[in-house]
Design a protein around this motif. Structure first.
Motif, PDB file in Angstrom:
ATOM      1  N   LEU A  69       0.833  -1.204   0.000  1.00 55.55           N
ATOM      2  CA  LEU A  69       0.000   0.000   0.000  1.00 55.55           C
ATOM      3  C   LEU A  69       0.868   1.255   0.000  1.00 55.55           C
ATOM      4  O   LEU A  69       0.634   2.193  -0.765  1.00 55.55           O
ATOM      5  CB  LEU A  69      -0.935   0.005   1.206  1.00 55.55           C
ATOM      6  CG  LEU A  69      -2.098  -1.001   1.188  1.00 55.55           C
ATOM      7  CD1 LEU A  69      -2.814  -0.995   2.527  1.00 55.55           C
ATOM      8  CD2 LEU A  69      -3.072  -0.674   0.060  1.00 55.55           C
ATOM      9  N   ALA A  76      -3.114   4.017   4.543  1.00 58.79           N
ATOM     10  CA  ALA A  76      -4.189   3.271   5.195  1.00 58.79           C
ATOM     11  C   ALA A  76      -4.471   3.869   6.568  1.00 58.79           C
ATOM     12  O   ALA A  76      -3.554   4.056   7.369  1.00 58.79           O
ATOM     13  CB  ALA A  76      -3.813   1.806   5.335  1.00 58.79           C
ATOM     14  N   ILE A  97      -7.335  -2.617  -3.496  1.00 59.43           N
ATOM     15  CA  ILE A  97      -6.798  -1.939  -2.320  1.00 59.43           C
ATOM     16  C   ILE A  97      -7.447  -2.484  -1.050  1.00 59.43           C
ATOM     17  O   ILE A  97      -6.791  -2.628  -0.004  1.00 59.43           O
ATOM     18  CB  ILE A  97      -7.024  -0.416  -2.433  1.00 59.43           C
ATOM     19  CG1 ILE A  97      -6.209   0.146  -3.604  1.00 59.43           C
ATOM     20  CG2 ILE A  97      -6.665   0.309  -1.145  1.00 59.43           C
ATOM     21  CD1 ILE A  97      -6.500   1.612  -3.906  1.00 59.43           C
ATOM     22  N   ALA A 101      -5.603  -3.917   2.339  1.00 56.83           N
ATOM     23  CA  ALA A 101      -5.874  -3.298   3.633  1.00 56.83           C
ATOM     24  C   ALA A 101      -6.295  -4.347   4.659  1.00 56.83           C
ATOM     25  O   ALA A 101      -5.875  -4.288   5.828  1.00 56.83           O
ATOM     26  CB  ALA A 101      -6.946  -2.231   3.492  1.00 56.83           C
ATOM     27  N   CYS A 232      -6.986   5.154   2.104  1.00 54.68           N
ATOM     28  CA  CYS A 232      -7.956   4.074   2.275  1.00 54.68           C
ATOM     29  C   CYS A 232      -8.387   4.070   3.733  1.00 54.68           C
ATOM     30  O   CYS A 232      -7.610   3.721   4.629  1.00 54.68           O
ATOM     31  CB  CYS A 232      -7.337   2.731   1.894  1.00 54.68           C
ATOM     32  SG  CYS A 232      -8.406   1.310   2.235  1.00 54.68           S
TER      33      CYS A 232
END
Length: 283
Positions: A69, A76, A97, A101, A232
């Motif tokens: 990521l 995140a 994604i 995560a 995210c």
């Protein structure tokens, strides 16, 4: 000739029109650096998974998912903690994604469509992470999928499922399909809803990172790598107790909880209409 999808398989609604137009992009050097970083992380992931076992492998996967990521330029932000034992985790689905995560936040066995098993590099990697491969070719395979998921839950696994069955852009959402929730009912396992939102940095929600329509994985990856900054947001919500409930009620409760965070409601399937019985007519 392509076989028509089964009636229970969701038909993707989001497509290229959902994706934002050309906006700010990173330069060629930064794009190349991000891509190179991802290649390094993927190579390390494959190598580590091949030789590590048990807790060491699970820890390595978490580390590599977080690194992937960061390499892609995605920040995140996680609220709450994933369960560590015997739980069904259900989440809205926007992109690849989301999967990274979840892997970065905890040890999760993901459900994946059967075709993923044949993907180069990613297929064998998914198999070694304990993925549960789902056959979507028809209803006949559905009971076996539910049974396999329930068995994994009984064994103590945390199983991750995207009950919408396909990805959405974030401005719209799909129905939470009930099959996975039946596995939680059968296994007597709590259901933990998780809500995902993708944002432009610290700004508004965006579809830039969404993987929808006819995009290829490479095309989606390039959009993310070119974005100046993506965030995210992953929100782990209170668990739902399956005791005394059924799959329809659990699916509805999970969808409502996720929609309350994302601000996008999920359609609720209507109950099937009872079949009318013929009324005898007097002679």
């Amino acid at each position: 000739m392509h076989r028509a999808p089964a009636a229970w398989v969701p038909v993707p609604v989001c497509g290229p029109a959902c994706l934002p137009g050309d906006g700010p992009r990173v330069g060629a050097a930064r794009f190349a650096a991000r891509l190179a970083g991802l290649v390094v992380v993927l190579t390390a992931t494959v190598a580590g998974v091949a030789v590590l076992r048990g807790r060491a492998r699970r820890g390595w996967l978490r580390t590599c998912a977080g690194a992937a990521l960061r390499a892609a330029g995605v920040r995140a932000v996680v609220s709450g903690r994933l369960p560590r034992h015997r739980a069904l985790v259900v989440a809205n689905h926007l992109s690849w994604i989301d999967v990274l995560a979840l892997f970065a936040a905890g040890t999760v066995r993901m459900q994946a469509k059967r075709e993923v098993r044949d993907w180069l590099v990613l297929g064998p990697l998914a198999a070694r992470t304990g993925a549960l491969f789902v056959d979507r070719s028809g209803l006949r395979a559905l009971p076996a999928t539910v049974a396999e998921t329930a068995d994994a839950l009984r064994s103590g696994a945390v199983v991750g499922v995207f009950p919408e069955g396909t990805t959405w852009c974030g401005a719209a959402a799909g129905t939470f399909r009930r099959a996975a929730f039946q596995a939680a009912v059968d296994a007597g396992t709590p259901v933990t809803p998780v809500a995902f939102v993708l944002r432009d940095g610290a700004g508004p929600a965006t579809a830039t990172g969404a993987f929808v329509g006819e995009q290829t994985l490479w095309g989606s990856l390039c959009r993310v790598l070119r974005a100046p900054a993506l965030t995210c947001e992953m929100t782990v919500l209170p668990a739902l107790d399956p005791t005394g409930s059924d799959r329809r009620a659990l699916a509805s409760a999970a969808a409502t909880a996720v929609g309350a965070v994302t601000g996008v409601p999920h359609p609720v399937p209507t109950a099937p209409r009872p079949v009318a019985r013929p009324v005898p007519v007097a002679a």
